[in-house]
Design a protein around this motif. Sequence first.
Motif, PDB file in Angstrom:
ATOM      1  N   GLN A   1       7.293  62.483  27.399  1.00 32.92           N
ATOM      2  CA  GLN A   1       6.709  60.895  26.921  1.00 32.92           C
ATOM      3  C   GLN A   1       5.826  60.722  26.376  1.00 32.92           C
ATOM      4  O   GLN A   1       4.189  61.290  26.191  1.00 32.92           O
ATOM      5  N   THR A   2       5.347  59.926  26.036  1.00 26.40           N
ATOM      6  CA  THR A   2       4.087  59.320  24.233  1.00 26.40           C
ATOM      7  C   THR A   2       4.084  58.084  25.433  1.00 26.40           C
ATOM      8  O   THR A   2       4.423  57.085  26.680  1.00 26.40           O
ATOM      9  N   GLY A   3       2.633  57.900  25.108  1.00 28.44           N
ATOM     10  CA  GLY A   3       1.883  56.530  25.632  1.00 28.44           C
ATOM     11  C   GLY A   3       3.260  55.145  25.360  1.00 28.44           C
ATOM     12  O   GLY A   3       2.551  54.297  25.998  1.00 28.44           O
ATOM     13  N   GLN A   4       3.765  55.267  24.550  1.00 24.14           N
ATOM     14  CA  GLN A   4       4.450  54.221  23.943  1.00 24.14           C
ATOM     15  C   GLN A   4       5.573  53.962  24.785  1.00 24.14           C
ATOM     16  O   GLN A   4       6.507  53.108  24.687  1.00 24.14           O
ATOM     17  N   SER A   5       5.947  54.851  25.311  1.00 19.42           N
ATOM     18  CA  SER A   5       7.740  54.859  25.495  1.00 19.42           C
ATOM     19  C   SER A   5       8.400  56.183  25.552  1.00 19.42           C
ATOM     20  O   SER A   5       7.340  57.111  25.659  1.00 19.42           O
ATOM     21  N   LEU A   6      10.228  56.765  26.072  1.00 16.41           N
ATOM     22  CA  LEU A   6      10.191  58.125  25.892  1.00 16.41           C
ATOM     23  C   LEU A   6      10.431  58.360  25.080  1.00 16.41           C
ATOM     24  O   LEU A   6      12.109  57.740  23.775  1.00 16.41           O
TER      25      LEU A   6
ATOM     26  N   HIS B   1       7.321  48.113  39.408  1.00 19.83           N
ATOM     27  CA  HIS B   1       7.452  49.615  38.288  1.00 19.83           C
ATOM     28  C   HIS B   1       6.803  50.278  36.715  1.00 19.83           C
ATOM     29  O   HIS B   1       7.516  49.007  36.268  1.00 19.83           O
ATOM     30  N   ILE B   2       5.783  50.438  36.741  1.00 20.27           N
ATOM     31  CA  ILE B   2       5.497  50.336  35.654  1.00 20.27           C
ATOM     32  C   ILE B   2       6.418  50.756  34.121  1.00 20.27           C
ATOM     33  O   ILE B   2       5.736  49.965  32.848  1.00 20.27           O
ATOM     34  N   GLU B   3       7.289  51.326  34.643  1.00 16.55           N
ATOM     35  CA  GLU B   3       8.072  52.171  33.735  1.00 16.55           C
ATOM     36  C   GLU B   3       9.150  50.291  33.284  1.00 16.55           C
ATOM     37  O   GLU B   3       9.931  50.702  32.068  1.00 16.55           O
ATOM     38  N   LYS B   4       9.198  49.660  33.411  1.00 12.66           N
ATOM     39  CA  LYS B   4      10.363  48.547  33.877  1.00 12.66           C
ATOM     40  C   LYS B   4       9.866  47.778  33.149  1.00 12.66           C
ATOM     41  O   LYS B   4      10.180  46.434  32.758  1.00 12.66           O
ATOM     42  N   LEU B   5       8.306  47.673  32.959  1.00 14.09           N
ATOM     43  CA  LEU B   5       7.325  46.645  31.981  1.00 14.09           C
ATOM     44  C   LEU B   5       7.133  47.103  30.564  1.00 14.09           C
ATOM     45  O   LEU B   5       6.934  45.782  30.420  1.00 14.09           O
ATOM     46  N   SER B   6       6.858  48.351  30.644  1.00 13.08           N
ATOM     47  CA  SER B   6       6.584  48.222  29.042  1.00 13.08           C
ATOM     48  C   SER B   6       7.093  49.868  28.608  1.00 13.08           C
ATOM     49  O   SER B   6       7.517  50.619  29.701  1.00 13.08           O
ATOM     50  N   ASP B   7       7.546  49.958  27.735  1.00 14.02           N
ATOM     51  CA  ASP B   7       7.549  50.891  27.016  1.00 14.02           C
ATOM     52  C   ASP B   7       6.458  51.591  26.025  1.00 14.02           C
ATOM     53  O   ASP B   7       6.672  52.814  26.004  1.00 14.02           O
ATOM     54  N   GLU B   8       5.308  51.427  26.356  1.00 12.88           N
ATOM     55  CA  GLU B   8       4.306  52.166  25.675  1.00 12.88           C
ATOM     56  C   GLU B   8       2.682  52.690  27.417  1.00 12.88           C
ATOM     57  O   GLU B   8       2.177  52.653  26.676  1.00 12.88           O
TER      58      GLU B   8
ATOM     59  N   SER C   1      -4.205  52.924  29.839  1.00 14.84           N
ATOM     60  CA  SER C   1      -4.864  53.707  31.264  1.00 14.84           C
ATOM     61  C   SER C   1      -4.535  53.499  33.068  1.00 14.84           C
ATOM     62  O   SER C   1      -3.783  52.544  32.871  1.00 14.84           O
ATOM     63  N   ASN C   2      -5.257  53.825  34.047  1.00 13.80           N
ATOM     64  CA  ASN C   2      -4.418  52.996  34.844  1.00 13.80           C
ATOM     65  C   ASN C   2      -4.841  51.570  35.444  1.00 13.80           C
ATOM     66  O   ASN C   2      -4.215  50.693  36.253  1.00 13.80           O
ATOM     67  N   THR C   3      -6.053  51.406  34.684  1.00 16.40           N
ATOM     68  CA  THR C   3      -6.165  49.671  35.015  1.00 16.40           C
ATOM     69  C   THR C   3      -6.008  49.190  33.758  1.00 16.40           C
ATOM     70  O   THR C   3      -5.035  47.841  34.427  1.00 16.40           O
ATOM     71  N   GLU C   4      -5.311  49.533  32.874  1.00 19.79           N
ATOM     72  CA  GLU C   4      -4.482  48.748  32.009  1.00 19.79           C
ATOM     73  C   GLU C   4      -2.621  48.674  32.447  1.00 19.79           C
ATOM     74  O   GLU C   4      -2.410  47.385  32.343  1.00 19.79           O
ATOM     75  N   MET C   5      -2.649  49.590  33.163  1.00 21.40           N
ATOM     76  CA  MET C   5      -1.455  49.580  34.338  1.00 21.40           C
ATOM     77  C   MET C   5      -1.163  48.963  35.133  1.00 21.40           C
ATOM     78  O   MET C   5      -0.507  47.429  35.188  1.00 21.40           O
ATOM     79  N   LEU C   6      -2.138  48.144  35.872  1.00 15.43           N
ATOM     80  CA  LEU C   6      -2.168  47.728  37.284  1.00 15.43           C
ATOM     81  C   LEU C   6      -2.616  46.275  36.475  1.00 15.43           C
ATOM     82  O   LEU C   6      -2.148  45.290  37.265  1.00 15.43           O
ATOM     83  N   ARG C   7      -3.376  46.253  35.779  1.00 15.94           N
ATOM     84  CA  ARG C   7      -3.810  44.767  35.137  1.00 15.94           C
ATOM     85  C   ARG C   7      -1.572  43.698  34.440  1.00 15.94           C
ATOM     86  O   ARG C   7      -1.940  42.915  34.747  1.00 15.94           O
ATOM     87  N   LEU C   8      -1.627  44.966  34.124  1.00 14.03           N
ATOM     88  CA  LEU C   8      -0.326  44.352  33.392  1.00 14.03           C
ATOM     89  C   LEU C   8       0.496  44.389  34.534  1.00 14.03           C
ATOM     90  O   LEU C   8       1.900  43.222  35.135  1.00 14.03           O
TER      91      LEU C   8
ATOM     92  N   ILE D   1       8.555  44.480  44.747  1.00 12.91           N
ATOM     93  CA  ILE D   1       8.655  46.033  44.528  1.00 12.91           C
ATOM     94  C   ILE D   1       8.193  47.329  43.609  1.00 12.91           C
ATOM     95  O   ILE D   1       8.213  46.723  43.063  1.00 12.91           O
ATOM     96  N   HIS D   2       6.575  47.401  44.538  1.00 17.69           N
ATOM     97  CA  HIS D   2       5.484  48.079  44.111  1.00 17.69           C
ATOM     98  C   HIS D   2       4.894  49.508  43.921  1.00 17.69           C
ATOM     99  O   HIS D   2       4.384  49.446  43.936  1.00 17.69           O
ATOM    100  N   GLY D   3       6.549  49.890  45.130  1.00 14.85           N
ATOM    101  CA  GLY D   3       6.608  51.863  45.265  1.00 14.85           C
ATOM    102  C   GLY D   3       5.614  51.730  46.013  1.00 14.85           C
ATOM    103  O   GLY D   3       4.913  50.884  46.726  1.00 14.85           O
ATOM    104  N   LEU D   4       5.186  53.112  46.710  1.00 15.67           N
ATOM    105  CA  LEU D   4       4.192  53.385  47.224  1.00 15.67           C
ATOM    106  C   LEU D   4       3.036  53.950  47.142  1.00 15.67           C
ATOM    107  O   LEU D   4       1.708  53.329  46.796  1.00 15.67           O
ATOM    108  N   GLY D   5       2.876  54.969  45.826  1.00 13.50           N
ATOM    109  CA  GLY D   5       1.841  56.146  45.395  1.00 13.50           C
ATOM    110  C   GLY D   5       0.468  56.092  46.444  1.00 13.50           C
ATOM    111  O   GLY D   5       0.508  56.118  47.381  1.00 13.50           O
ATOM    112  N   ASN D   6      -0.871  55.372  45.666  1.00 17.65           N
ATOM    113  CA  ASN D   6      -1.743  55.397  46.248  1.00 17.65           C
ATOM    114  C   ASN D   6      -1.810  54.345  47.402  1.00 17.65           C
ATOM    115  O   ASN D   6      -3.223  53.984  47.830  1.00 17.65           O
ATOM    116  N   GLY D   7      -1.002  52.955  46.885  1.00 16.45           N
ATOM    117  CA  GLY D   7      -1.621  51.787  47.502  1.00 16.45           C
ATOM    118  C   GLY D   7      -2.357  51.117  47.002  1.00 16.45           C
ATOM    119  O   GLY D   7      -2.497  49.517  47.130  1.00 16.45           O
ATOM    120  N   VAL D   8      -2.951  50.953  46.015  1.00 17.75           N
ATOM    121  CA  VAL D   8      -3.205  50.354  45.426  1.00 17.75           C
ATOM    122  C   VAL D   8      -2.634  48.906  44.689  1.00 17.75           C
ATOM    123  O   VAL D   8      -3.807  48.071  45.170  1.00 17.75           O
TER     124      VAL D   8
END
Length: 318
Positions: A63-68, A233-240, A245-252, A275-282
């Motif tokens: 897993q790299t920062g832009q895709s699998l 879910h972030i993997e559905k929104l971006s290949d990158e 960062s967590n902040t960038e993922m949350l913003r997207l 559909i946002h998932g469970l995670g830590n609820g942020v």
Amino acid sequence: MNIGDKVRLLHGNEEGIITKISGSGRIEIEIEDGFKIPAMKNEVVLVNASEKQYFNREEKTVQTGQSLAPVKESKADDNIYLSYVSINDKDLSVYLVNHTDKDYLFMASEMQGESSRTLSSGNFTAKTSIKIDEKAIPQFEKWPTLFVQFIPINRRMEKMEPAFEKKIKFKASSFFKSQHETPLINKKGYLFSLLDQTKTLDIHQLNKELNEEKEASPVSQQFTRPPKEIDLHIEKLSDEHEFMSNTEMLRLQMETFEKNLNYAIATGMDEITFIHGLGNGVLRKEIHKYLSQLENIKYFQDTQKSRFGYGATLVRIN
């Protein structure tokens, strides 16, 4: 237990990678969605490699920062790789590996805010490797963003290939499960593909799209009715997402949520589910906070966890 070990919570279903250990017996775990949760050492158990193999849960991709980015275990592709090879149980050597038939000019730098430090630069000959740095695993969370740039060199008259660059900021959940044999060096390392995941910038297409947006008026803009269920879910929104960062993922995720909610309202939909998932609820908290400030929402509620298998929010629109 060490930084990089995969663990499972004894009183929950979460699994993750240890990213921080304190002297008081507290640890920090980065779970699959990129969020970090605190725990005590006696609240987790190591996930054994043989267990993963038995249940066929071994990851087959890097897993790299832009895709699998798949890495073949039998024979390496023609590619440029970034590899972190162990010096000892705490330190890693950082290599760039040019497993192609082309020479490049390269520069590798570390970035912090508006500042940068050049680690290495120069000619990068085909079928060679270059050590550019050393890193300490206990300092993983403090590693600066790595910025690499490559310019292909044509030794004869041939088709021009575009220069490319990449910014790399790792998450523990992807970094520590990416161990493979490093081409040319022939040692195990945390291995990441660079070349085949690179995206070049099409200036003409970008200008065309910007001009079209500028010419379009709000009155004539047509809104597309979104699906009734939006997976955030972030993997559905971006290949990158692996380098985000967590902040960038949350913003997207929030931008996607807001856009689809606005489209749902504009096209007269009665309801839409996110559909946002469970995670830590942020993400869930941010969505509910946003919805609570809108006047044209009848109500919103957690919905059908058994159906989705993870957290979701139903929004009823006026």
